[in-house]
Design a protein around this motif. Structure first.
Motif, PDB file in Angstrom:
ATOM      1  N   HIS A 177       0.812  -1.202   0.000  1.00 25.38           N
ATOM      2  CA  HIS A 177       0.000   0.000   0.000  1.00 25.38           C
ATOM      3  C   HIS A 177       0.856   1.267   0.000  1.00 25.38           C
ATOM      4  N   SER A 178       0.470   2.229  -0.836  1.00 27.76           N
ATOM      5  CA  SER A 178       1.065   3.556  -0.803  1.00 27.76           C
ATOM      6  C   SER A 178      -0.042   4.571  -0.574  1.00 27.76           C
ATOM      7  N   GLY A 179       0.247   5.577   0.207  1.00 31.48           N
ATOM      8  CA  GLY A 179      -0.746   6.606   0.490  1.00 31.48           C
ATOM      9  C   GLY A 179      -0.884   6.817   1.978  1.00 31.48           C
ATOM     10  N   LEU A 180      -1.979   7.474   2.366  1.00 27.34           N
ATOM     11  CA  LEU A 180      -2.172   7.801   3.777  1.00 27.34           C
ATOM     12  C   LEU A 180      -3.041   6.768   4.480  1.00 27.34           C
ATOM     13  N   ALA A 181      -2.737   6.540   5.749  1.00 26.05           N
ATOM     14  CA  ALA A 181      -3.637   5.761   6.604  1.00 26.05           C
ATOM     15  C   ALA A 181      -3.960   6.606   7.826  1.00 26.05           C
ATOM     16  N   GLY A 232     -12.364  17.684  14.115  1.00 31.84           N
ATOM     17  CA  GLY A 232     -12.146  18.717  13.094  1.00 31.84           C
ATOM     18  C   GLY A 232     -10.750  19.318  13.191  1.00 31.84           C
ATOM     19  N   LEU A 233     -10.312  19.561  14.437  1.00 28.60           N
ATOM     20  CA  LEU A 233      -8.949  20.066  14.659  1.00 28.60           C
ATOM     21  C   LEU A 233      -7.920  19.070  14.123  1.00 28.60           C
ATOM     22  N   GLU A 234      -8.143  17.788  14.403  1.00 27.89           N
ATOM     23  CA  GLU A 234      -7.208  16.753  13.925  1.00 27.89           C
ATOM     24  C   GLU A 234      -7.119  16.752  12.400  1.00 27.89           C
ATOM     25  N   LEU A 235      -8.271  16.830  11.746  1.00 25.30           N
ATOM     26  CA  LEU A 235      -8.257  16.784  10.275  1.00 25.30           C
ATOM     27  C   LEU A 235      -7.549  18.006   9.695  1.00 25.30           C
ATOM     28  N   ALA A 236      -7.765  19.176  10.307  1.00 26.23           N
ATOM     29  CA  ALA A 236      -7.062  20.385   9.832  1.00 26.23           C
ATOM     30  C   ALA A 236      -5.556  20.218  10.020  1.00 26.23           C
ATOM     31  N   GLY A 237      -5.158  19.638  11.159  1.00 28.05           N
ATOM     32  CA  GLY A 237      -3.737  19.430  11.423  1.00 28.05           C
ATOM     33  C   GLY A 237      -3.140  18.382  10.496  1.00 28.05           C
ATOM     34  N   ALA A 238      -3.897  17.305  10.256  1.00 27.66           N
ATOM     35  CA  ALA A 238      -3.404  16.240   9.372  1.00 27.66           C
ATOM     36  C   ALA A 238      -3.198  16.775   7.959  1.00 27.66           C
ATOM     37  N   ARG A 239      -4.133  17.625   7.522  1.00 29.14           N
ATOM     38  CA  ARG A 239      -3.982  18.205   6.179  1.00 29.14           C
ATOM     39  C   ARG A 239      -2.732  19.075   6.121  1.00 29.14           C
ATOM     40  N   ARG A 297      -0.012  18.749   7.914  1.00 28.09           N
ATOM     41  CA  ARG A 297       1.212  17.948   7.992  1.00 28.09           C
ATOM     42  C   ARG A 297       1.370  17.013   6.796  1.00 28.09           C
ATOM     43  N   MET A 298       0.250  16.510   6.265  1.00 31.77           N
ATOM     44  CA  MET A 298       0.325  15.434   5.279  1.00 31.77           C
ATOM     45  C   MET A 298      -0.083  15.858   3.875  1.00 31.77           C
ATOM     46  N   GLY A 299      -0.632  17.056   3.721  1.00 30.94           N
ATOM     47  CA  GLY A 299      -1.168  17.449   2.416  1.00 30.94           C
ATOM     48  C   GLY A 299      -2.578  16.913   2.249  1.00 30.94           C
ATOM     49  N   SER A 300      -3.001  16.740   1.004  1.00 27.74           N
ATOM     50  CA  SER A 300      -4.367  16.259   0.751  1.00 27.74           C
ATOM     51  C   SER A 300      -4.619  14.930   1.453  1.00 27.74           C
ATOM     52  N   LEU A 301      -5.802  14.809   2.045  1.00 27.40           N
ATOM     53  CA  LEU A 301      -6.156  13.566   2.745  1.00 27.40           C
ATOM     54  C   LEU A 301      -6.948  12.612   1.839  1.00 27.40           C
ATOM     55  N   ASP A 302      -7.190  13.017   0.611  1.00 26.91           N
ATOM     56  CA  ASP A 302      -7.967  12.186  -0.322  1.00 26.91           C
ATOM     57  C   ASP A 302      -7.345  10.800  -0.466  1.00 26.91           C
ATOM     58  N   GLY A 303      -8.205   9.803  -0.535  1.00 28.64           N
ATOM     59  CA  GLY A 303      -7.745   8.443  -0.791  1.00 28.64           C
ATOM     60  C   GLY A 303      -7.195   7.721   0.423  1.00 28.64           C
ATOM     61  N   ALA A 310     -12.152  12.996  -0.133  1.00 30.54           N
ATOM     62  CA  ALA A 310     -12.758  12.039  -1.066  1.00 30.54           C
ATOM     63  C   ALA A 310     -12.050  10.684  -1.033  1.00 30.54           C
ATOM     64  N   ASP A 311     -12.761   9.670  -1.530  1.00 29.62           N
ATOM     65  CA  ASP A 311     -12.182   8.335  -1.765  1.00 29.62           C
ATOM     66  C   ASP A 311     -11.589   7.670  -0.530  1.00 29.62           C
ATOM     67  N   ILE A 312     -12.353   7.675   0.542  1.00 28.86           N
ATOM     68  CA  ILE A 312     -11.903   7.006   1.767  1.00 28.86           C
ATOM     69  C   ILE A 312     -12.240   5.519   1.689  1.00 28.86           C
ATOM     70  N   THR A 313     -11.291   4.674   2.077  1.00 30.13           N
ATOM     71  CA  THR A 313     -11.556   3.241   2.232  1.00 30.13           C
ATOM     72  C   THR A 313     -11.532   2.937   3.721  1.00 30.13           C
ATOM     73  N   VAL A 314     -12.460   2.102   4.192  1.00 32.99           N
ATOM     74  CA  VAL A 314     -12.475   1.773   5.618  1.00 32.99           C
ATOM     75  C   VAL A 314     -12.050   0.322   5.810  1.00 32.99           C
ATOM     76  N   ARG A 315     -11.146   0.110   6.748  1.00 36.20           N
ATOM     77  CA  ARG A 315     -10.757  -1.252   7.140  1.00 36.20           C
ATOM     78  C   ARG A 315     -11.011  -1.410   8.625  1.00 36.20           C
ATOM     79  N   ASP A 316     -11.431  -2.591   9.016  1.00 40.17           N
ATOM     80  CA  ASP A 316     -11.709  -2.810  10.430  1.00 40.17           C
ATOM     81  C   ASP A 316     -10.401  -2.900  11.220  1.00 40.17           C
ATOM     82  N   ALA A 317     -10.325  -2.111  12.295  1.00 48.08           N
ATOM     83  CA  ALA A 317      -9.081  -2.030  13.070  1.00 48.08           C
ATOM     84  C   ALA A 317      -8.750  -3.352  13.743  1.00 48.08           C
ATOM     85  N   GLU A 318      -9.779  -4.037  14.250  1.00 54.09           N
ATOM     86  CA  GLU A 318      -9.506  -5.275  14.965  1.00 54.09           C
ATOM     87  C   GLU A 318      -9.046  -6.377  14.013  1.00 54.09           C
ATOM     88  N   ALA A 319      -9.719  -6.480  12.856  1.00 51.85           N
ATOM     89  CA  ALA A 319      -9.269  -7.457  11.856  1.00 51.85           C
ATOM     90  C   ALA A 319      -7.851  -7.102  11.406  1.00 51.85           C
TER      91      ALA A 319
END
Lengths: 310, 310
Positions: free
Chosen positions: A137-141, A241-248, A250-256, A279-288
């Protein structure tokens, strides 16, 4: 189902989860308890572990792979951090052997970010990422939690990451601050509530107002009688909301991004990311994910290292 | 010095300060103690007050003007909020008479902001502003504290204000969060330290990173061994920088603000405002301000109302 190959354990500050798996990672048995680090340090780590293995009739030679705070300095045995950037497969080959145990027990290392201006650490989340590593995998998690992680991955390696104290701030503010009486008795945060979405949007657009908006939660309760559930939803929304603003930032676009989350957090972050226009969020179960990551590590460390693979 | 005219009291959650004044506000005597609201509720408010008056031999007919949390719902007698916008002189004419006391005792009301999207309250700070009202002050005032206030004044009236939870967040994070071990044993924040200034600048420029930078305080201690005093200075700087960014967003330019502060807060906010590029700051002592505000109110309520003025 195949034969029992190994047991895997996610052992955190306040919880213990164990699965027995076959060589393909299929779940044969499962144990859960609240025997986190503090409890286990009193009762003895090996005693706790073996009691759960005994409950599943796991033979004495079956090895165990663990992750989480059990590998911290205050855990069972310290599993020293690997430094980012790091290929996730190295977690398995650098798992620390717990000394003097009846059976082989290993603990996966966490990851440290020492270089540059942003010191950071993770312990436990890296194992969830290991489940993605097989897919190169490449991209953000995004891994929400007490200490939410945003991680940049490339071809199965962790390049860099940033931790946000979102969950801890939420707990502190709702239990130990002047906001506490305003959320007392409130329901769990409803991801579909207008208050949650509005607060996410406000904090994402104007994060500098955080400490003012936190006080407004108290004033809104005091003056306007805003209810505990609505206040709780706003508190959660402001912090995410604060976290998402900070993540953007630090990390740039959060898409994908891949959202690795379980239970209520998954729905809250999905909604929050939508409010923030991601946009384009994929969800994976944390426990799995943590179970799959532990299995991948166990396979590398126990099966393939022993030449047991075809 | 003139004859004893009245006693004034600033009575908060954790402290009690009393001054006896002549009709021009000159200090004749002073008492201080840690008998805040919780203590006084047990010992009896009037008992505590009279013990301090007795220590200064204050005759039984001398009236007392008070402000602070003593007038909250959980205090001695509730002094209902006045609604902003409000002329500060109205505080004195709306002071609440405490019932059934041996001597006249009045408590100044706080101010509430009910209209619009920003509910807010103050109780105690308005009395410090009353000291400015005589000068028909227009412009911004900053009152640092557990709940810092930024107030827009015009011709002796409070138009609007915003509260920031700066001091409370600082205390919560340094005592009850994962940052606590990283600041344990650290010295009080040095306003001249590079860590403080850098953190103010960073938070002012990128306030959205707050919850990430808070976690970095822990990671920087864990990985790089950053010292407790430096970490403490960074924590303080981040929270004050966040406040200044928020105040600018809510209030516009902060230039020309009056900083009403005492002790360490005065030096920290002066330095922080300089880092944020805010010009033309005037500093007034918070303790002198609350005493002068209480005196102005006592004069209006006790002396002029009785026709005692020339």
């Amino acid at each position: 189902m195949g034969a029992l190959a190994h047991a895997v354990v996610d052992w955190g500050t306040s919880s213990f989860r164990l699965w027995t798996l076959d060589r393909d990672g299929r779940v044969l048995g499962e144990q859960r308890s609240g025997q986190g680090l503090l409890t286990a340090a009193k009762e003895g780590f090996e005693t706790v572990l073996e009691s759960h293995l005994a409950a599943l009739d796991v033979p004495a030679e079956v090895p165990v792979m663990m992750c989480g705070m059990v590998g911290s300095r205050t855990g069972w045995t310290e599993a020293a951090y690997l430094d980012a950037p790091v290929r996730l497969e190295r977690l398995a080959t650098h798992a620390t052997r717990v000394p003097d145990t009846r059976r082989p027990v290993r603990i996966l290392p966490g990851i440290a970010q020492r270089e540059g201006a942003h010191p950071d650490v993770m312990r436990g989340e890296e194992t969830q990422l290991l489940a993605l590593a097989g897919e190169r995998h490449s991209g953000l998690a995004c891994l929400p939690g007490t200490h939410s992680k945003w991680v940049e991955l490339k071809g199965g390696a962790v390049l860099r990451f940033a931790t946000f104290m979102t969950g801890e701030l939420f707990q502190l503010l709702r239990t130990a601050s002047v906001i506490a009486p305003a959320v007392e008795g409130g329901a769990a945060v409803d991801p579909g509530s207008a208050e949650f979405s509005e607060a996410v949007g406000e904090a994402f657009a104007a994060p500098e107002l955080l400490s003012n908006q936190l006080f407004e939660l108290r004033a809104g309760w005091l003056l306007a009688g805003r209810g505990a559930s609505a206040t709780n939803a706003r508190l959660s929304g402001l912090l995410i909301g604060l976290e998402l603003a900070g993540a953007r930032r630090r990390m740039g676009s959060l898409d994908g991004a891949v959202l690795v989350a379980a239970g209520p957090a998954a729905a809250l972050y999905r909604r929050a990311l939508a409010v923030a226009g991601v946009a384009d969020i994929t969800v994976r179960d944390a426990e799995a994910s943590v179970r799959e990551g532990l299995h991948a590590a166990a396979k590398l460390a126990f099966l393939e290292a022993q030449g047991a693979c075809p």
